[in-house]
Design a protein around this motif. Structure first.
Motif: not given
Length: 202
Positions: A91-103, A139-141
């Motif tokens: 789920r956290s990885y999906a959040v990273m993708e959605l927010l554009g913060v994976e890097d 933003d995470f929430d």
């Protein structure tokens, strides 16, 4: 698994010698029930809890950078490691993708788990990793339980099942070719195998 890790590390050290004649069953497997992707695509299946995935990160970065422009790169977090925590990390990885913060967040997550040996207990601890990486907690929430994240979570689980992923890291090309990484002797050869499979027409 120890042999796999040693093999992955060896790929970074052995110099490229010559082009190889890649063969099904020796260098790659065909996923019989998988639907091929509409365009060339390379997908890494991984888990933040997997030490071999952490060791593989530098090579994945190089692989992504050397892919032709017409080849899409994607990642799929698996949830079969860590039980409930594995699901929360997906789920956290999906959040990273959605927010554009994976890097920003993914390297922090890997480092905290495998270098600083942080023990994550659940979503609250994961939220703290996002904040430590510079992502506002609100933003995470606002993203963590959205329809988009839930949909991506379900999609990653379906992908894992349809590709018959049993261990990570695993690389799938065009949705149907599973690399046998132990069959190659250098990172250049690995990249060449990926390019070969991405361009296959059958």
């Amino acid at each position: 698994m120890k042999k796999l890790l040693l093999g992955l590390v060896a790929l970074c050290l052995v110099p490229f010698a010559f082009a190889k004649d890649f063969k099904e069953g020796e260098n790659y497997e065909v996923i019989k029930m998988a639907a091929p992707t509409a365009r060339p695509e390379v997908t890494e299946y991984f888990s933040f809890l997997c030490p071999h995935c952490f060791a593989f990160e530098p090579m994945i970065k190089e692989l992504k950078e050397q892919l032709p422009e017409n080849v899409k790169f994607s990642r799929n977090h698996v949830d079969f490691l860590g039980r409930d925590l594995g699901v929360e990390l997906s789920r956290s990885y999906a959040v990273m993708e959605l927010l554009g913060v994976e890097d920003k967040v993914a390297p922090k997550m890997f480092s905290l788990i495998h270098e600083q040996h942080l023990r994550l207990s659940g979503r609250d601890d994961i939220r703290k990793v996002f904040v430590a990486a510079g992502v506002p907690g609100e933003d995470f929430d606002s993203a963590v339980d959205t329809f988009s994240v839930n949909g991506r979570l379900a999609q990653m689980e379906r992908n894992t099942q349809s590709a018959d992923i049993k261990g990570v890291p695993t690389i799938i090309v065009n949705g149907k070719y599973k690399l046998i990484t132990s069959s190659v002797s250098s990172k250049e050869e690995l990249f060449q195998l990926v390019d070969f499979l991405a361009s296959k027409q059958d």
